[in-house]
Design a protein around this motif. Structure first.
Motif, PDB file in Angstrom:
ATOM      1  N   TYR A  95       0.817  -1.218   0.000  1.00  0.00           N
ATOM      2  CA  TYR A  95       0.000   0.000   0.000  1.00  0.00           C
ATOM      3  C   TYR A  95       0.855   1.276   0.000  1.00  0.00           C
ATOM      4  O   TYR A  95       0.324   2.380   0.016  1.00  0.00           O
ATOM      5  N   LEU A  96       2.183   1.093   0.018  1.00  0.00           N
ATOM      6  CA  LEU A  96       3.074   2.258  -0.094  1.00  0.00           C
ATOM      7  C   LEU A  96       3.703   2.255  -1.485  1.00  0.00           C
ATOM      8  O   LEU A  96       3.754   1.222  -2.147  1.00  0.00           O
ATOM      9  N   VAL A 155      -8.940  -2.622  15.964  1.00  0.00           N
ATOM     10  CA  VAL A 155      -8.796  -2.381  14.524  1.00  0.00           C
ATOM     11  C   VAL A 155      -7.348  -1.969  14.216  1.00  0.00           C
ATOM     12  O   VAL A 155      -6.759  -2.390  13.223  1.00  0.00           O
ATOM     13  N   VAL A 156      -6.766  -1.176  15.114  1.00  0.00           N
ATOM     14  CA  VAL A 156      -5.387  -0.744  14.904  1.00  0.00           C
ATOM     15  C   VAL A 156      -4.391  -1.791  15.409  1.00  0.00           C
ATOM     16  O   VAL A 156      -3.435  -2.149  14.729  1.00  0.00           O
ATOM     17  N   VAL A 182      -1.670   4.932   9.032  1.00  0.00           N
ATOM     18  CA  VAL A 182      -2.457   5.918   8.273  1.00  0.00           C
ATOM     19  C   VAL A 182      -2.687   5.431   6.857  1.00  0.00           C
ATOM     20  O   VAL A 182      -3.799   5.497   6.332  1.00  0.00           O
ATOM     21  N   ARG A 183      -1.614   4.905   6.215  1.00  0.00           N
ATOM     22  CA  ARG A 183      -1.747   4.494   4.819  1.00  0.00           C
ATOM     23  C   ARG A 183      -2.604   3.251   4.649  1.00  0.00           C
ATOM     24  O   ARG A 183      -3.102   2.973   3.564  1.00  0.00           O
ATOM     25  N   LYS A 184      -2.760   2.480   5.724  1.00  0.00           N
ATOM     26  CA  LYS A 184      -3.687   1.357   5.659  1.00  0.00           C
ATOM     27  C   LYS A 184      -5.117   1.845   5.880  1.00  0.00           C
ATOM     28  O   LYS A 184      -6.040   1.055   5.962  1.00  0.00           O
ATOM     29  N   LYS A 185      -5.266   3.161   6.044  1.00  0.00           N
ATOM     30  CA  LYS A 185      -6.569   3.817   6.217  1.00  0.00           C
ATOM     31  C   LYS A 185      -7.295   3.357   7.474  1.00  0.00           C
ATOM     32  O   LYS A 185      -8.514   3.445   7.568  1.00  0.00           O
ATOM     33  N   ARG A 186      -6.532   2.860   8.453  1.00  0.00           N
ATOM     34  CA  ARG A 186      -7.143   2.389   9.684  1.00  0.00           C
ATOM     35  C   ARG A 186      -7.878   3.508  10.422  1.00  0.00           C
ATOM     36  O   ARG A 186      -8.994   3.345  10.876  1.00  0.00           O
ATOM     37  N   LEU A 187      -7.208   4.669  10.508  1.00  0.00           N
ATOM     38  CA  LEU A 187      -7.784   5.745  11.311  1.00  0.00           C
ATOM     39  C   LEU A 187      -9.044   6.286  10.659  1.00  0.00           C
ATOM     40  O   LEU A 187     -10.000   6.669  11.349  1.00  0.00           O
ATOM     41  N   TRP A 188      -9.061   6.303   9.318  1.00  0.00           N
ATOM     42  CA  TRP A 188     -10.272   6.760   8.630  1.00  0.00           C
ATOM     43  C   TRP A 188     -11.440   5.824   8.885  1.00  0.00           C
ATOM     44  O   TRP A 188     -12.563   6.260   9.108  1.00  0.00           O
ATOM     45  N   VAL A 189     -11.129   4.538   8.828  1.00  0.00           N
ATOM     46  CA  VAL A 189     -12.174   3.545   9.084  1.00  0.00           C
ATOM     47  C   VAL A 189     -12.770   3.780  10.468  1.00  0.00           C
ATOM     48  O   VAL A 189     -13.991   3.805  10.654  1.00  0.00           O
ATOM     49  N   ILE A 190     -11.883   3.983  11.450  1.00  0.00           N
ATOM     50  CA  ILE A 190     -12.353   4.191  12.818  1.00  0.00           C
ATOM     51  C   ILE A 190     -13.223   5.437  12.903  1.00  0.00           C
ATOM     52  O   ILE A 190     -14.329   5.411  13.463  1.00  0.00           O
ATOM     53  N   SER A 217      11.992   8.610  17.088  1.00  0.00           N
ATOM     54  CA  SER A 217      10.856   9.325  16.490  1.00  0.00           C
ATOM     55  C   SER A 217      10.680   8.929  15.029  1.00  0.00           C
ATOM     56  O   SER A 217       9.559   8.851  14.524  1.00  0.00           O
ATOM     57  N   LYS A 218      11.791   8.606  14.345  1.00  0.00           N
ATOM     58  CA  LYS A 218      11.689   8.155  12.953  1.00  0.00           C
ATOM     59  C   LYS A 218      10.971   6.812  12.872  1.00  0.00           C
ATOM     60  O   LYS A 218      10.192   6.572  11.954  1.00  0.00           O
ATOM     61  N   LEU A 219      11.266   5.950  13.841  1.00  0.00           N
ATOM     62  CA  LEU A 219      10.617   4.628  13.844  1.00  0.00           C
ATOM     63  C   LEU A 219       9.126   4.786  14.089  1.00  0.00           C
ATOM     64  O   LEU A 219       8.303   4.138  13.445  1.00  0.00           O
ATOM     65  N   VAL A 220       8.782   5.665  15.043  1.00  0.00           N
ATOM     66  CA  VAL A 220       7.357   5.884  15.330  1.00  0.00           C
ATOM     67  C   VAL A 220       6.676   6.475  14.100  1.00  0.00           C
ATOM     68  O   VAL A 220       5.550   6.097  13.751  1.00  0.00           O
ATOM     69  N   TYR A 221       7.390   7.374  13.417  1.00  0.00           N
ATOM     70  CA  TYR A 221       6.840   7.960  12.189  1.00  0.00           C
ATOM     71  C   TYR A 221       6.521   6.849  11.180  1.00  0.00           C
ATOM     72  O   TYR A 221       5.451   6.840  10.577  1.00  0.00           O
TER      73      TYR A 221
END
Lengths: 304, 326
Positions: free
Chosen positions: A93-94, B124-125, B13-21, B2-6
């Protein structure tokens, strides 16, 4: 004169649930060489490779990469290595670029310029901003190599790199691997269950079966030891008698007479036959295929 | 770090999980708002056009009369006095206590969502944080980097905590914003009673006091965030243990649903109170509702949850750092 050692493996063993899968594997990779890892499926190639990159913890033995112990100095050691283990699975997806960026964030000092560099190197710059889910298998394979090269490794480990590629892709991959070793000075370890593969691109080869290395040597030497000469002449039985006086006749059948290959004596043998009135039609030195070799080394066990 | 968390947030985000929620919350809130609206309408129809002020005044007079009675215990008197103050507040500030505003909707929504709906959103996440990488094989490329394994998992955990925050915020904002369209946005200062302590059959009202609704909602959000974090941690552990996201979902769902069922039937099974899933309804302690098993308190439930959370975190890290990856 051997080039410096980049990867040294010593006495590697792995026991899973009481069963010894890898039984003491030792070898070393030198700078700028392509090292083949040959064996049938299930010989332990992938398990060994996983131990080389820290995915599996060996039961005993050491892996030294660029002078660092993989177990004790993991981050320093792993920084010297780039790898593809089995299939190069990326985040579909990336985009290709985002995938590379993602891995670059896990390595110090790798920026956008390096990402572009490796993308160009594998010839993926046109499609790099497309999603990986739209990539063909060959493109994914190339993206896999791009991520392996990202951290400017000294050692590149490729597990079955030509798997799933079409003939043109295989040829391209082979040329690319040679280029990386010869021009960039990388040590490349390539595993394969295909003999032709290894024969065509490797400098040295390790033959593995049932968790052991049966032989480690240059491809040429392993082949030369087993080299043969095929003779065709008329009358054949007369030729066979004469040759038997000089050397061992390994086989004589409709294919011809087969003797060991001794380049220095070949002309003299030929002269002897001609003097005796035998019409020599065909003298052919023949390298064995690695298949012959493998059968020889394993005592009749075949590959696949 | 912080890079790893990013990286991890990028993947979520790109899996659209947050939008689904966010979409699920929006749809459900709209649904409940409509249901609530129909119910209030129904209530109004049934009660006729009786002025709620007269009703309230009646109740106040009633309370005052009862307070006159001399044969009343001291605690009970105190409780009734607080009730009286609450009723008077409604009258003075012109608030109809049976007509909810958006904050009241938000409060009840959180109360009802804390043991099943919010944990579900967290799942979900959390469910595929590690298991999806294992089943897709990307875990191999993730672990052959010059980063220690515990750091990789920690970055995933931090991303999970950020997602939990996002879920809490989304739930709060959407339930307020959407229900406000129908019920109006006022009511944050409505006084609510809290501090009930159930004792056996009785309710100890010694510590009952009034707090404004906004404070009550903040407390509830805090408790809900705590529950969500614990559920997220448990899910993360399962995600480390199982390669299949479906298995993670299945086990977690079974646990949550069994918790909801068990809560209604374990009053005589004492040791069930150490199960995490019967301890999820933390907001009930604020309301003073009877706990599923006698003797359970807010402190007890939070301790049980914290212990479960910490243990699963430890298991997750130990297993993730040591495991052979095939």
């Amino acid at each position: 004169m051997m080039k410096p050692v980049t990867l040294a493996v010593h006495g590697l063993r792995k026991t899973i649930r009481g069963k010894e899968i890898i039984r003491g594997v030792s070898f070393a990779l030198h700078e700028g060489e392509v090292f083949g890892f040959l064996g049938p499926n299930g010989a332990g190639k992938t398990t060994t490779i996983r131990m080389l990159v820290g995915l599996i913890r060996p039961t005993s033995g050491t892996v030294m990469i660029g002078g660092y112990d993989l177990h004790r100095e993991f981050t320093e050691a792993i920084r010297q290595i780039g790898c593809i283990v089995e299939n190069p699975e990326m985040y579909p997806y990336l985009t290709g670029w985002e995938n590379l960026e993602h891995f670059a964030r896990m390595m110090p000092g790798i920026g956008a310029d390096r990402i572009m560099e490796v993308a160009k190197l594998v010839g993926l710059e046109q499609r790099i901003h497309d999603r990986v889910s739209t990539y063909s298998l060959g493109m994914r394979q190339r993206l896999g190599i791009a991520q392996a090269l990202l951290g400017k490794p000294k050692v590149l480990i490729l597990d079955e790199p030509t798997n799933g590629l079409d003939p043109a892709g295989i040829r391209e991959m082979r040329a690319f691997i040679r280029f990386l070793a010869e021009t960039e000075g990388l040590s490349v370890l390539v595993s394969s269950h295909l003999l032709s593969e290894i024969q065509l691109m490797c400098d040295r080869v390790a033959i593995m079966a049932k968790g052991r290395l049966l032989a480690v040597d240059t491809v040429e030497r392993l082949l030369n030891e087993q080299a043969r000469v095929v003779w065709k002449a008329d009358p054949l039985d007369r030729a066979q008698v004469l040759l038997a006086e000089e050397t061992e006749v390994l086989r004589a059948d409709e294919e011809g007479i087969i003797t060991p290959y001794e380049p220095a004596k070949l002309a003299a043998w030929n002269a002897k036959l001609v003097r005796a009135g035998v019409a020599v039609a065909h003298i052919e030195p023949r390298l064995p295929t690695l298949e012959d070799l493998f059968i020889e080394l394993t005592g009749g066990e075949t590959i696949e | 770090m912080s890079k790893l968390v990013y990286n991890e947030m990028l993947k979520i985000v790109r899996k659209k999980r947050l939008w689904v929620i966010a979409a699920i919350v929006a749809v459900l809130v709209a649904l409940f708002t409509y249901a609530q609206y129909r119910e209030t309408e129904e209530l109004r129809k049934r009660l006729g056009t009786t002025d709620w002020r007269t009703q309230l005044q009646q109740q106040i007079v009633d309370l005052q009369n009862r307070l006159q009675s001399p044969s009343m215990s001291e605690e009970w008197r105190k409780y009734l006095q607080i009730r009286l103050k609450q009723q008077q507040y409604y009258l003075e500030h012109n608030v109809n206590p049976s007509a909810p505003g958006a904050p009241t909707f938000m409060r009840t929504f959180i109360e009802n969502a804390i043991d099943l709906f919010l944990p579900l959103l967290v799942m979900v996440v959390a469910a595929d944080l590690v298991s999806s990488e294992a089943s897709a094989g990307t875990i191999k490329l993730l672990l052959v980097r010059p980063v220690k394994r515990w750091k990789v998992l920690l970055s995933k955990y931090i991303a999970l905590l950020l997602s939990v925050s996002f879920i809490m915020l989304t739930t709060a904002v959407l339930s307020y914003a959407i229900s406000g369209l129908v019920f109006g946005y006022g009511g944050f200062h409505l006084p609510l009673l809290t501090g009930f302590v159930p004792q056996g059959e009785d309710l100890n009202t010694d510590n009952v006091h009034m707090i404004p609704q906004w404070k009550y909602i903040l407390m509830e959000l805090g408790l809900a965030a705590f529950v969500s974090t614990v559920v997220g941690t448990l899910t993360l552990m399962l995600s480390v243990l199982f390669r299949s996201t479906a298995a993670v979902m299945g086990v977690m769902l079974a646990a949550l649903i069994s918790g909801a069922i068990l809560s209604n039937m374990v009053s005589s099974w004492q040791s069930a109170k150490y199960l995490f899933m019967v301890n999820l309804r933390l907001t009930d302690y604020l309301k003073g509702a009877a706990p599923p098993i006698e003797g359970m308190t807010l402190g007890f439930s939070m301790t049980v949850l914290a212990v479960w959370g910490l243990m699963s975190l430890a298991v997750a890290f130990v297993v993730f750092a040591r495991r052979d990856v095939y």
